[in-house]
Every structure is written in structure tokens, then in C-alpha cells.
Design a protein around this motif. Structure first.
Motif, short mmCIF file in Angstrom:
data_model
loop_
_atom_site.label_atom_id
_atom_site.label_comp_id
_atom_site.label_asym_id
_atom_site.label_seq_id
_atom_site.Cartn_x
_atom_site.Cartn_y
_atom_site.Cartn_z
N ARG A 1 -0.99 0.56 10.57
CA ARG A 1 0.07 1.38 9.98
C ARG A 1 -0.48 2.76 9.61
O ARG A 1 -1.68 2.95 9.51
CB ARG A 1 0.66 0.67 8.77
N ASP B 1 -7.65 6.86 -1.31
CA ASP B 1 -6.71 7.88 -1.79
C ASP B 1 -6.93 8.26 -3.25
O ASP B 1 -6.34 9.18 -3.75
CB ASP B 1 -5.26 7.46 -1.56
N THR C 1 -0.31 -0.47 -0.68
CA THR C 1 -0.36 0.92 -0.21
C THR C 1 -1.78 1.39 0.09
O THR C 1 -1.97 2.54 0.47
CB THR C 1 0.26 1.84 -1.28
N ARG D 1 9.84 11.91 0.29
CA ARG D 1 8.90 12.98 0.66
C ARG D 1 9.09 14.15 -0.30
O ARG D 1 10.18 14.65 -0.47
CB ARG D 1 9.15 13.43 2.09
N ALA E 1 7.30 8.43 -4.80
CA ALA E 1 6.29 8.22 -3.74
C ALA E 1 6.96 7.87 -2.42
O ALA E 1 6.42 8.13 -1.35
CB ALA E 1 5.32 7.12 -4.14
N ARG E 2 8.15 7.26 -2.51
CA ARG E 2 8.89 6.92 -1.28
C ARG E 2 9.57 8.14 -0.69
O ARG E 2 9.67 8.29 0.51
CB ARG E 2 9.94 5.85 -1.58
N TYR F 1 0.63 7.15 3.92
CA TYR F 1 1.82 7.73 3.29
C TYR F 1 1.64 9.24 3.10
O TYR F 1 0.52 9.75 3.07
CB TYR F 1 2.07 7.07 1.94
N TRP F 2 2.75 9.94 2.93
CA TRP F 2 2.73 11.40 2.80
C TRP F 2 1.86 11.88 1.65
O TRP F 2 1.30 12.97 1.71
CB TRP F 2 4.15 11.95 2.64
N TRP F 3 1.74 11.06 0.60
CA TRP F 3 1.01 11.48 -0.58
C TRP F 3 -0.50 11.24 -0.48
O TRP F 3 -1.26 11.64 -1.36
CB TRP F 3 1.56 10.79 -1.84
N HIS F 4 -0.95 10.60 0.59
CA HIS F 4 -2.38 10.41 0.76
C HIS F 4 -3.03 11.78 0.95
O HIS F 4 -2.52 12.60 1.73
CB HIS F 4 -2.67 9.51 1.97
N MET G 1 5.95 0.77 -5.40
CA MET G 1 5.86 2.18 -5.11
C MET G 1 7.00 2.89 -5.82
O MET G 1 8.16 2.57 -5.59
CB MET G 1 5.94 2.42 -3.60
N LEU H 1 -3.65 -0.44 5.20
CA LEU H 1 -2.69 0.14 6.13
C LEU H 1 -3.32 0.35 7.51
O LEU H 1 -2.75 -0.04 8.53
CB LEU H 1 -2.16 1.48 5.60
#
Length: 156
Positions: A98, A23, A88, A155, A152-153, A101-104, A148, A93
Motif C-alpha cells: 500500500r 513517520d 497506519t 487531504r 488525517a483522512r 498517507y498524505w501526511w507522511h 485515524m 503499509l
């Protein structure tokens, strides 16, 4: 169709897919200390001498192992065993089954989303290792690489 990281294991990914999992946070490029008694890993805000602190990527990626003796190359075989990877980390992940995350950048479609979410080391590296003595690394221990931030948590 499901994205490749949801339908493939790390060992099934092509080279391009593997590389795109990074990322660009740069957290794995921070110098770390390990407590020999407990095995606990402590991050510092001192970066590898090859870390580009603005891009949060290696400045000599192709030659990193030759340039930095203790540079660890991630592989499908070693990801699970590397306790110092940030929680993260996309490699960790995916290895754990898993999602990203949205920010990837693979999810957001934006290479800068990792920075906007506060997940990268941009603006947080005190110095590179060539400018800081190993004997003083304990003075630079930080906790933020294992956490985090709220943005970042949430959205964006």
C-alpha cells in the motif's frame, strides 16, 4: 521516477531509506497489553521511558535495545508478524503493498505534517512507563492509536 517505497520492497531498501519510512508518530512506542486468550492488542497512553513526547521519537535511538529490554527492532523479516504495529505504520503499509498517507513526511515534505494531521502521540501521552506501575496499565487503555482522525483522512 516513482519514490523508493513504491518500487522497492522493505528488504531492498538502503539503511537511510528504511529509517526515513518512520513517520515519527510514536504510536509504536506506547505500552500495549495483549489479551492472552484472544491475542487482541490494547494500546495505552503510557509511553516507553525513552519516548520523547514532543518529538514523538526515541530519545536514545542508537542504544534503545540495550536501554529497554523489550524494545522490538523492526526489520523486513518481522514487520508482517507484528500485530501491534499501528494500521497506519509506513512499514506495515509498504509490506502490504500500500502507499503512504498524505501526511507522511516523505509525501508531504514536512516533518510536522504527522503532528498537524493528529496522527502522532504529541500531547496524548499520559505518562512514561517509569512513572506508571505495570499493574495499573489496564486503567490507561485508549482506542485512538488504532484510529485515524478526520483531519488525517482529509487531504490538508
Amino acid at each position: 521516477m516513482e519514490p523508493f517505497w513504491r518500487r522497492k520492497s522493505l528488504s531492498e531498501m538502503s539503511g537511510a531509506e528504511w529509517e526515513s519510512l518512520c513517520d515519527g508518530c510514536g504510536r509504536c512506542c506506547l505500552n500495549k497489553l495483549e489479551d492472552e486468550d484472544t491475542g487482541r492488542i490494547y494500546y495505552t497512553d503510557i509511553g516507553c521511558r525513552l519516548l520523547d513526547t514532543k518529538a514523538c521519537r526515541c530519545s536514545d535511538y542508537e542504544n534503545r535495545s540495550a536501554e529497554v529490554e523489550d524494545c522490538v527492532r523492526l526489520s523486513p523479516d518481522n514487520v508482517a508478524a507484528l500485530s501491534w504495529l499501528p494500521p497506519t505504520c509506513a512499514y506495515r503499509l509498504v509490506a502490504d503493498g500500500r502507499d503512504l498517507y498524505w501526511w507522511h513526511p516523505l509525501v508531504s515534505g514536512d516533518r510536522d505534517s504527522v503532528h498537524a494531521a493528529g496522527m502522532s502521540v504529541r500531547g496524548r501521552v499520559f505518562a512514561l512507563e517509569d512513572a506508571w506501575p505495570d499493574s495499573e496499565l489496564e486503567d490507561r487503555i485508549v482506542t485512538w492509536p488504532k484510529r485515524m482522525p478526520k483531519r488525517a483522512r482529509d487531504r490538508a
